[in-house]
Design a protein around this motif. Structure first.
Motif, mmCIF file in Angstrom:
data_model
loop_
_atom_site.group_PDB
_atom_site.id
_atom_site.type_symbol
_atom_site.label_atom_id
_atom_site.label_comp_id
_atom_site.label_asym_id
_atom_site.label_seq_id
_atom_site.Cartn_x
_atom_site.Cartn_y
_atom_site.Cartn_z
ATOM 1 N N ALA A 100 0.897 -1.074 0.100
ATOM 2 C CA ALA A 100 -0.071 0.013 0.123
ATOM 3 C C ALA A 100 0.940 1.241 -0.018
ATOM 4 C CB ALA A 100 -0.899 -0.099 1.216
ATOM 5 N N VAL A 101 1.744 1.396 0.857
ATOM 6 C CA VAL A 101 2.705 2.579 1.154
ATOM 7 C C VAL A 101 3.472 2.638 -0.475
ATOM 8 C CG1 VAL A 101 4.800 3.159 1.932
ATOM 9 C CG2 VAL A 101 2.903 2.390 3.350
ATOM 10 N N ALA A 102 3.975 1.424 -0.970
ATOM 11 C CA ALA A 102 4.959 1.677 -2.203
ATOM 12 C C ALA A 102 3.816 2.236 -3.269
ATOM 13 C CB ALA A 102 5.118 0.097 -2.714
ATOM 14 N N ALA A 103 2.515 1.805 -3.425
ATOM 15 C CA ALA A 103 1.531 2.276 -4.227
ATOM 16 C C ALA A 103 1.403 3.729 -4.186
ATOM 17 C CB ALA A 103 0.264 1.418 -4.533
ATOM 18 N N ALA A 104 1.176 4.099 -2.807
ATOM 19 C CA ALA A 104 0.836 5.769 -2.485
ATOM 20 C C ALA A 104 2.031 6.432 -3.130
ATOM 21 C CB ALA A 104 0.360 5.704 -1.111
ATOM 22 N N ARG A 105 3.375 5.881 -2.872
ATOM 23 C CA ARG A 105 4.268 6.796 -3.070
ATOM 24 C C ARG A 105 4.665 6.978 -4.680
ATOM 25 N NH1 ARG A 105 8.473 4.248 1.572
ATOM 26 N NH2 ARG A 105 7.541 5.810 3.215
ATOM 27 N N GLN A 106 3.835 6.124 -5.491
ATOM 28 C CA GLN A 106 3.856 6.280 -6.940
ATOM 29 C C GLN A 106 2.823 6.971 -7.584
ATOM 30 O OE1 GLN A 106 6.592 5.129 -8.653
ATOM 31 N NE2 GLN A 106 7.318 5.006 -6.729
ATOM 32 N N GLY A 107 1.890 7.751 -6.650
ATOM 33 C CA GLY A 107 0.977 8.634 -6.848
ATOM 34 C C GLY A 107 -0.422 8.270 -6.781
ATOM 35 N N ALA A 108 -0.786 6.770 -6.301
ATOM 36 C CA ALA A 108 -1.881 5.931 -6.478
ATOM 37 C C ALA A 108 -2.573 6.632 -5.210
ATOM 38 C CB ALA A 108 -1.659 4.721 -6.848
ATOM 39 N N ARG A 109 -4.037 6.591 -5.767
ATOM 40 C CA ARG A 109 -5.018 6.529 -4.426
ATOM 41 C C ARG A 109 -5.207 5.174 -3.887
ATOM 42 N NH1 ARG A 109 -10.316 6.034 -5.115
ATOM 43 N NH2 ARG A 109 -10.078 6.155 -7.195
ATOM 44 N N VAL A 110 -4.811 4.918 -2.638
ATOM 45 C CA VAL A 110 -4.614 3.677 -2.009
ATOM 46 C C VAL A 110 -5.638 3.587 -0.694
ATOM 47 C CG1 VAL A 110 -3.326 1.766 -1.302
ATOM 48 C CG2 VAL A 110 -2.366 3.423 -3.028
ATOM 49 N N ALA A 111 -6.318 2.548 -0.539
ATOM 50 C CA ALA A 111 -7.156 2.126 0.516
ATOM 51 C C ALA A 111 -6.623 0.543 0.789
ATOM 52 C CB ALA A 111 -8.773 2.002 0.389
ATOM 53 N N ILE A 112 -6.566 0.487 2.512
ATOM 54 C CA ILE A 112 -6.044 -0.661 2.661
ATOM 55 C C ILE A 112 -7.251 -1.558 3.703
ATOM 56 C CG2 ILE A 112 -4.830 0.087 4.807
ATOM 57 C CD1 ILE A 112 -2.749 -2.014 4.275
ATOM 58 N N VAL A 113 -7.352 -2.792 3.565
ATOM 59 C CA VAL A 113 -8.141 -3.725 4.460
ATOM 60 C C VAL A 113 -7.458 -4.759 4.920
ATOM 61 C CG1 VAL A 113 -10.212 -5.164 4.339
ATOM 62 C CG2 VAL A 113 -9.911 -3.187 2.587
ATOM 63 N N GLY A 114 -7.585 -4.638 6.438
ATOM 64 C CA GLY A 114 -6.706 -5.390 7.176
ATOM 65 C C GLY A 114 -7.092 -5.486 8.687
ATOM 66 N N ALA A 115 -6.490 -6.066 9.399
ATOM 67 C CA ALA A 115 -6.674 -6.146 10.900
ATOM 68 C C ALA A 115 -4.977 -5.933 11.813
ATOM 69 C CB ALA A 115 -7.389 -7.700 11.376
ATOM 70 N N VAL A 116 -5.568 -5.163 12.806
ATOM 71 C CA VAL A 116 -4.312 -4.926 13.757
ATOM 72 C C VAL A 116 -4.909 -5.382 15.261
ATOM 73 C CG1 VAL A 116 -3.037 -3.164 12.323
ATOM 74 C CG2 VAL A 116 -4.984 -2.724 13.850
ATOM 75 N N GLY A 117 -4.071 -5.377 16.410
ATOM 76 C CA GLY A 117 -4.143 -5.453 17.516
ATOM 77 C C GLY A 117 -4.519 -4.298 18.174
ATOM 78 N N ASP A 118 -5.042 -4.272 19.515
ATOM 79 C CA ASP A 118 -5.244 -2.996 20.230
ATOM 80 C C ASP A 118 -3.915 -2.698 21.002
ATOM 81 O OD1 ASP A 118 -6.276 -0.775 21.594
ATOM 82 O OD2 ASP A 118 -7.681 -1.711 22.673
ATOM 83 N N ASP A 119 -2.797 -2.412 20.415
ATOM 84 C CA ASP A 119 -1.455 -2.336 21.150
ATOM 85 C C ASP A 119 -0.777 -1.187 20.537
ATOM 86 O OD1 ASP A 119 -0.947 -3.539 18.557
ATOM 87 O OD2 ASP A 119 -0.643 -5.635 19.667
ATOM 88 N N SER A 120 0.456 -1.002 21.011
ATOM 89 C CA SER A 120 1.505 0.206 20.538
ATOM 90 C C SER A 120 1.838 -0.104 19.027
ATOM 91 C CB SER A 120 2.484 0.302 21.501
ATOM 92 O OG SER A 120 3.256 -0.915 21.563
ATOM 93 N N ALA A 121 2.116 -1.555 18.974
ATOM 94 C CA ALA A 121 2.498 -2.097 17.226
ATOM 95 C C ALA A 121 1.527 -1.589 16.356
ATOM 96 C CB ALA A 121 2.754 -3.251 17.296
ATOM 97 N N ALA A 122 0.129 -1.331 16.702
ATOM 98 C CA ALA A 122 -1.052 -1.224 15.681
ATOM 99 C C ALA A 122 -0.568 0.632 15.259
ATOM 100 C CB ALA A 122 -2.309 -1.228 16.433
ATOM 101 N N HIS A 123 -0.312 1.344 16.530
ATOM 102 C CA HIS A 123 -0.182 2.584 16.010
ATOM 103 C C HIS A 123 1.095 2.950 15.315
ATOM 104 C CE1 HIS A 123 -3.533 3.725 19.224
ATOM 105 N NE2 HIS A 123 -2.689 3.100 20.034
ATOM 106 N N LEU A 124 1.853 2.356 15.496
ATOM 107 C CA LEU A 124 3.244 2.130 14.414
ATOM 108 C C LEU A 124 2.929 2.044 13.218
ATOM 109 C CD1 LEU A 124 6.357 2.242 14.346
ATOM 110 C CD2 LEU A 124 6.345 -0.157 14.497
#
Length: 548
Positions: A54-78
């Motif tokens: 997602a980050v690589a596509a956005a840096r090439q100028g694309a409009r990007v949305a991501i679908v996924g899951a994270v935990g409720d922790d500090s790593a999620a904020h990172l």
């Protein structure tokens, strides 16, 4: 699905998000071996295949949305902070309180090779229901990216929903132990590295040769994967496109520009993100893959899994010299042979190399005659093409140079207007009043400039690129006068056609004056004449005061 028909669309990424703990070692450990390194320290950084793509596509100028899951922790904020900073829409993420965000332990040796172990965490708990409920697919996106670091049934559901929405699907078939045949039916482009390709087709790749790639292509088709790319690390990639599937062509090897690798972690993800961005912009699979190879090469020179370059960095890399040779990131070395006009009937081998290259370029730019503009001709009831437009500007420079506010080099200005639209051979024409097309016009045209210049000898490629950039940035009296001609010529054609493109829905007389105002930067007298033409046309009701 035709890869070339998607234009300026967004991208949905369904995939994993991890917090990466990277440790640098002198050499990767063998089974049972412990490797120590007393200097340096481990680093935590955002990662995961989905997030990296997602980050690589956005840096090439694309409009990007991501679908996924994270935990409720500090790593999620990172992870989510990095996505937001890159311009990725994170609204498709779900936070799961009963598990941790995915984590990867990455070992990187002194030559940039890596070994990775992943704890799936929240990634493994993404569900089919979440795919059904997300709004990401309703955003008019053109391309889906997915990988198998999330549950297989989720990836199947995502590709199925994407196909129902008319999207093109790219699936990173990694890991590829057992792949659901239904997933392959919904996959337009499969991407594998060399090891994964051997596992997928269940045959070794002991030798890289055209005949071996042909055999691999047949094996891919037998598994219902019509189009695929096998990435080869520092050796680039091999493209199996629709021509290969239909028996009209052969697999195409795209070599990578030579770089000094520092960290190859995430290069495959950078490749896929860049590939998706260019496919969403309407490029062919081979064109998009050439760009993606350059993005992956640059990524290898940087530490971290989300270190992919911006589009401007790829363009700068494309025109730079390394070890005495110019490395063209949008198709290193020779351009895609299947796309050059001269390959339909190659020139004699006896020609000197430099002359042959120059003549091949001259043949290729015959394509300019096929790029149709919006401006109508004065002489015939049809629209002009780019070659006609460029010729007309050169004649205008010859006879109108006396009206320039500053003295100009007529020959240099004529050369500038002659070549200024060559980039549209690959980027296409962007109409003056097309607001949507204008948003990514610079990105498309810079990519096209790099691809076009790669066809010339290095010294002439540099001169052409400098001349084009001078015109684009209007940084000289010649460039400003050339741009004035570029605005004045369609004005005359529209007058002769009683409004022409002035009648475009939504265009007002104020828009026309605004777009033509660059004329005054080069010539007050020509700007005065242009305003008189615009005003009289408006008086005759050939333009609007207010949008429809």
């Amino acid at each position: 699905m035709s890869l070339a028909r998607q234009h300026h669309g967004g991208i949905v990424v369904v995939g994993s998000l991890n917090a990466d703990n990277t440790v640098r070692v002198h050499s990767l450990p063998a089974p049972g071996e412990t490797v120590l390194r007393h200097d340096g320290q481990g680093t935590w950084s955002p990662g995961g295949k989905g997030a990296n793509q997602a980050v690589a596509a956005a840096r090439q100028g694309a409009r990007v949305a991501i679908v996924g899951a994270v935990g409720d922790d500090s790593a999620a904020h990172l992870v989510t902070n990095a996505l937001t900073e890159a311009g990725v829409d994170p609204n498709g993420l779900v936070t799961l309180s009963d598990t941790r965000t995915g984590t990867a332990l990455i070992l990187v040796d002194d030559v940039g090779q890596n070994s990775i172990a992943v704890f799936s965490g929240a990634n493994g708990k993404l569900t089919v229901d979440h795919i059904a409920r997300t709004d990401a697919f309703a955003s008019g996106a053109a391309v889906l990216c997915a990988s198998l670091e999330t549950p297989a049934d989720v990836v199947c559901a995502a590709t199925r929903r994407a196909k129902e929405s008319g999207m093109l699907t790219i699936v990173n078939l990694s890991p590829c132990d057992e792949i659901d045949p239904e997933l392959l039916r919904h996959t337009d482009v499969g991407v594998l590295n060399e090891v994964e390709a051997q596992q997928f087709v269940k045959e070794p790749l002991s030798v890289r040769s055209p005949s071996v790639w042909q055999d691999i292509g047949r094996s891919l088709r037998q598994r219902n994967l019509r189009q695929a790319i096998i990435t080869l690390g520092g050796d680039g990639a091999v493209v199996f496109d629709e021509d290969v599937a239909e028996g009209r062509g052969v697999p195409h090897h795209l070599p990578a520009p030579p770089v000094v690798a520092r960290d190859t972690t995430g290069c495959g993800d950078a490749f896929i993100g860049a590939l998706a961005a260019r496919l969403a912009d309407g490029q062919t699979l081979r064109q998009a893959a050439r760009h993606a190879v350059a993005v992956a090469a640059i990524t290898a020179t940087r530490p971290g899994t989300q270190s992919s370059p911006t589009f401007d960095e790829v363009v700068s890399f494309s025109m730079s010299d390394r070890d005495g040779s110019r490395h063209d990131g949008i198709g290193h070395g020779a351009p895609d042979a299947a796309e050059r006009l001269v390959d339909r009937n190659p020139l004699p081998d006896v020609l000197a190399d430099r002359l042959r290259t120059q003549l091949e370029f001259i043949v290729e730019i015959d394509r300019l005659k096929t790029v149709v503009r919006q401006s109508p001709l004065a002489a015939l009831p049809r629209r002009e093409n780019d070659a006609e437009h460029s010729w007309h500007l050169a004649v205008m420079v010859m006879f109108l140079a006396e009206h320039a506010d500053q003295a100009i080099d007529v020959g240099r200005t004529m050369a500038m207007v002659t070549v200024h639209d060559l980039v549209e051979i690959y980027a296409g024409d962007t109409p003056l009043y097309d607001a949507d097309g204008s948003r990514d016009q610079s990105i498309r045209e810079h990519a096209a400039a790099a691809e076009l210049c790669a066809l010339l000898p290095d010294d002439q490629a540099q001169r052409l690129h400098e001349l084009w950039e001078e015109f684009e940035q209007r940084r000289s009296p010649e460039a400003r006068f050339a741009k004035a001609m570029d605005r004045l010529q369609p004005l005359l054609l529209n007058w002769m056609n009683r409004g022409g493109t002035w009648r475009t829905p939504g265009v007002t007389v104020a828009d026309i004056r605004n777009r033509k105002s660059v004329i005054k930067d080069a010539s007050e007298s020509l700007w005065e004449a242009a305003q008189q033409i615009i005003d009289e046309g408006h008086r005759r009701e050939w333009s609007r005061s207010q949008p429809d």
